[in-house]
Design a protein around this motif. Sequence first.
Motif, PDB file in Angstrom:
ATOM      1  N   MET A  90       0.833  -1.200   0.000  1.00 34.29           N
ATOM      2  CA  MET A  90       0.000   0.000   0.000  1.00 34.29           C
ATOM      3  C   MET A  90       0.872   1.256   0.000  1.00 34.29           C
ATOM      4  O   MET A  90       1.695   1.450   0.892  1.00 34.29           O
ATOM      5  N   PHE A  91       0.665   2.093  -1.015  1.00 36.98           N
ATOM      6  CA  PHE A  91       1.474   3.286  -1.220  1.00 36.98           C
ATOM      7  C   PHE A  91       0.569   4.519  -1.293  1.00 36.98           C
ATOM      8  O   PHE A  91      -0.514   4.476  -1.873  1.00 36.98           O
ATOM      9  N   ALA A  92       1.060   5.616  -0.736  1.00 43.10           N
ATOM     10  CA  ALA A  92       0.365   6.902  -0.824  1.00 43.10           C
ATOM     11  C   ALA A  92       1.014   7.749  -1.908  1.00 43.10           C
ATOM     12  O   ALA A  92       2.232   7.963  -1.887  1.00 43.10           O
ATOM     13  N   LEU A  93       0.210   8.199  -2.866  1.00 41.51           N
ATOM     14  CA  LEU A  93       0.688   9.162  -3.865  1.00 41.51           C
ATOM     15  C   LEU A  93       0.378  10.550  -3.316  1.00 41.51           C
ATOM     16  O   LEU A  93      -0.777  10.966  -3.279  1.00 41.51           O
ATOM     17  N   GLU A  94       1.420  11.265  -2.896  1.00 41.75           N
ATOM     18  CA  GLU A  94       1.228  12.545  -2.208  1.00 41.75           C
ATOM     19  C   GLU A  94       1.112  13.683  -3.217  1.00 41.75           C
ATOM     20  O   GLU A  94       2.095  14.066  -3.860  1.00 41.75           O
ATOM     21  N   LEU A  95      -0.075  14.241  -3.312  1.00 38.60           N
ATOM     22  CA  LEU A  95      -0.359  15.292  -4.289  1.00 38.60           C
ATOM     23  C   LEU A  95      -0.398  16.675  -3.663  1.00 38.60           C
ATOM     24  O   LEU A  95      -0.903  17.611  -4.270  1.00 38.60           O
ATOM     25  N   TYR A  96       0.162  16.809  -2.460  1.00 35.67           N
ATOM     26  CA  TYR A  96       0.015  18.071  -1.733  1.00 35.67           C
ATOM     27  C   TYR A  96       1.324  18.854  -1.609  1.00 35.67           C
ATOM     28  O   TYR A  96       1.475  19.685  -0.707  1.00 35.67           O
ATOM     29  N   HIS A  97       2.250  18.654  -2.510  1.00 36.41           N
ATOM     30  CA  HIS A  97       3.533  19.345  -2.408  1.00 36.41           C
ATOM     31  C   HIS A  97       3.610  20.603  -3.265  1.00 36.41           C
ATOM     32  O   HIS A  97       4.682  21.179  -3.429  1.00 36.41           O
ATOM     33  N   GLY A  98       2.476  21.034  -3.816  1.00 35.15           N
ATOM     34  CA  GLY A  98       2.414  22.271  -4.580  1.00 35.15           C
ATOM     35  C   GLY A  98       2.216  23.484  -3.691  1.00 35.15           C
ATOM     36  O   GLY A  98       2.222  23.386  -2.457  1.00 35.15           O
ATOM     37  N   PRO A  99       2.011  24.654  -4.280  1.00 33.94           N
ATOM     38  CA  PRO A  99       1.984  25.904  -3.515  1.00 33.94           C
ATOM     39  C   PRO A  99       0.831  26.034  -2.522  1.00 33.94           C
ATOM     40  O   PRO A  99       0.954  26.769  -1.551  1.00 33.94           O
ATOM     41  N   THR A 100      -0.307  25.341  -2.740  1.00 31.29           N
ATOM     42  CA  THR A 100      -1.403  25.428  -1.768  1.00 31.29           C
ATOM     43  C   THR A 100      -1.638  24.100  -1.063  1.00 31.29           C
ATOM     44  O   THR A 100      -2.673  23.900  -0.441  1.00 31.29           O
ATOM     45  N   GLN A 101      -0.682  23.183  -1.167  1.00 34.50           N
ATOM     46  CA  GLN A 101      -0.680  21.925  -0.415  1.00 34.50           C
ATOM     47  C   GLN A 101      -1.929  21.074  -0.657  1.00 34.50           C
ATOM     48  O   GLN A 101      -2.480  20.464   0.266  1.00 34.50           O
ATOM     49  N   VAL A 112      -2.451   1.789  -4.608  1.00 33.16           N
ATOM     50  CA  VAL A 112      -2.073   3.193  -4.461  1.00 33.16           C
ATOM     51  C   VAL A 112      -3.297   3.955  -4.016  1.00 33.16           C
ATOM     52  O   VAL A 112      -4.360   3.866  -4.643  1.00 33.16           O
ATOM     53  N   PHE A 113      -3.178   4.688  -2.907  1.00 34.84           N
ATOM     54  CA  PHE A 113      -4.264   5.574  -2.506  1.00 34.84           C
ATOM     55  C   PHE A 113      -3.762   7.015  -2.608  1.00 34.84           C
ATOM     56  O   PHE A 113      -2.608   7.314  -2.307  1.00 34.84           O
ATOM     57  N   VAL A 114      -4.630   7.867  -3.071  1.00 31.25           N
ATOM     58  CA  VAL A 114      -4.256   9.246  -3.355  1.00 31.25           C
ATOM     59  C   VAL A 114      -4.345  10.071  -2.078  1.00 31.25           C
ATOM     60  O   VAL A 114      -5.370  10.069  -1.387  1.00 31.25           O
ATOM     61  N   SER A 115      -3.260  10.775  -1.781  1.00 29.16           N
ATOM     62  CA  SER A 115      -3.225  11.686  -0.637  1.00 29.16           C
ATOM     63  C   SER A 115      -3.423  13.102  -1.162  1.00 29.16           C
ATOM     64  O   SER A 115      -2.556  13.654  -1.836  1.00 29.16           O
ATOM     65  N   THR A 116      -4.575  13.677  -0.879  1.00 29.95           N
ATOM     66  CA  THR A 116      -5.012  14.869  -1.599  1.00 29.95           C
ATOM     67  C   THR A 116      -4.648  16.190  -0.948  1.00 29.95           C
ATOM     68  O   THR A 116      -4.633  17.220  -1.623  1.00 29.95           O
ATOM     69  N   GLU A 165       3.301  -5.190 -11.813  1.00 27.73           N
ATOM     70  CA  GLU A 165       1.881  -5.473 -12.000  1.00 27.73           C
ATOM     71  C   GLU A 165       1.052  -4.183 -11.933  1.00 27.73           C
ATOM     72  O   GLU A 165       1.423  -3.227 -11.236  1.00 27.73           O
ATOM     73  N   ALA A 166      -0.060  -4.173 -12.644  1.00 29.12           N
ATOM     74  CA  ALA A 166      -0.957  -3.017 -12.605  1.00 29.12           C
ATOM     75  C   ALA A 166      -1.536  -2.855 -11.196  1.00 29.12           C
ATOM     76  O   ALA A 166      -1.974  -3.840 -10.592  1.00 29.12           O
ATOM     77  N   PRO A 167      -1.524  -1.634 -10.649  1.00 34.98           N
ATOM     78  CA  PRO A 167      -2.009  -1.428  -9.278  1.00 34.98           C
ATOM     79  C   PRO A 167      -3.521  -1.250  -9.209  1.00 34.98           C
ATOM     80  O   PRO A 167      -4.188  -0.942 -10.195  1.00 34.98           O
ATOM     81  N   VAL A 168      -4.047  -1.419  -8.013  1.00 31.28           N
ATOM     82  CA  VAL A 168      -5.389  -0.966  -7.665  1.00 31.28           C
ATOM     83  C   VAL A 168      -5.250   0.489  -7.221  1.00 31.28           C
ATOM     84  O   VAL A 168      -4.376   0.809  -6.407  1.00 31.28           O
ATOM     85  N   VAL A 169      -6.073   1.374  -7.755  1.00 30.18           N
ATOM     86  CA  VAL A 169      -5.957   2.807  -7.469  1.00 30.18           C
ATOM     87  C   VAL A 169      -7.200   3.287  -6.735  1.00 30.18           C
ATOM     88  O   VAL A 169      -8.331   3.073  -7.206  1.00 30.18           O
TER      89      VAL A 169
END
Length: 434
Positions: free
Chosen positions: A93-104, A377-381, A242-246
């Motif tokens: 299980m992996f977190a894709l962290e999408l909050y590293h931009g200017p408004t987090q 992969v779960f998206v960290s928003t 392998e293709a992930p579950v997203v």
Amino acid sequence: MKYVSLGTPDQSFSLKDALFKGLAPDGTLFMPENIPALSSDFISNFHTLSLPQIAFEVLKPYVTAEVPDDVLKRIVEETFSFEIPLVKVENGMFALELYHGPTQAFKDVGARFLSRLLGYFNQGESRKLMVLTATSGDTGGAVANGFHRVKGIEVVVLYPDGKVSPYQEYQITSPGDNIHAYAVKGSFDDCQRLVKEAFKDNELREKVYMTSANSINIGRLLPQMIYYFQSVALLRRQGFTEAPVVTVPSGNFGNITAAMLAHKMGLPVKRFIAATNANDVVPRFMASGAYDPHLTIATIANAMDVGDPSNFPRMFRIYNNNLELLKKQLVSQSVTDEEIRTTIKSVYKSRHYLMDPHTASGYLALKNEIKNDETGVFVSTAHPFKFGDVIDPLIDGGLNGAGYTIEFELPVRDASAVMNAGYRELRSKIERLA
């Protein structure tokens, strides 16, 4: 590439028209007339490319003939200029962290891409462009930041009064200048309805040159596909083939629609999980086949507080409006506030990984659905420090004790920054700004 409306697909529009109209003339959303397939060579090797290089190749088919290659390269380099890491939280299980931009928050990519596309197309235009957007939390801050001081553009942001976090409100209201923020006495659905009414008001549109920066605008949606290419690229670089579950925390369903578009272009994904909160119209639809929107329910995952998700018709269209086809690719699960709190607390204690409420909903939905032999992969928003009021009581020492802190002060707002949920008042404000 042309763009068609969901309501009258026999009518096609250019990218520029789709961006500036926001909504199609019939009041429905724009979709690409087709979803292009990427080459097998690209699909096999994109993990060897940089993030801007991936973005250029994926987005090029959607802008061909209207945006020169050198302009698109500049736009994607400016848009994808910050890190988007993949963090292992536990085995499989992996977190894709999408909050590293200017408004987090994950909305930064869409807002930056759209602002630059509109800026390119608006060159030489004598009229002001009015950008309208409704937000349940993070969209407003990303739009305010992405469009701040863009020449020739005025921005109106509507947000539900008292239903966004203090830091979210700070990001929405603090830029000033060409950014005009209004707290609406109502829900996000009221804010979204007001924006849609403005676009359906033909008399107003004859007076005011305007578009939307919500995910109803196709220019906000398309660049979010790149998140999912990034997740697979980073998995491959770690040896996962392998293709992930997203899993995507979902409110207005724009982000997961972008993920599904990426899959249709050729991105290997095993299946999708849409995590929702108490606003569970899609899980109920998946179970019953009846699409039954309801009034928004306020939760601690406020960016997902959407009772009638605008992007669901787009998502359904990808699967030819066929529920059985959709079910083969999507599971949708609703989680409660208490489950979110418990997840934040337990994962921080056991893994020392801190999640905001939206990320926690995605983690929990993935945990409930993933099989032992699968990679997920779960998206960290959004960054956890946006939600101190939720997180502080759950962990020892609160956010400060965990090393997450930020100082900010809300601007003092006057009476004109608050409005009722009636359209007449919004129209008056727009006309004064035009």
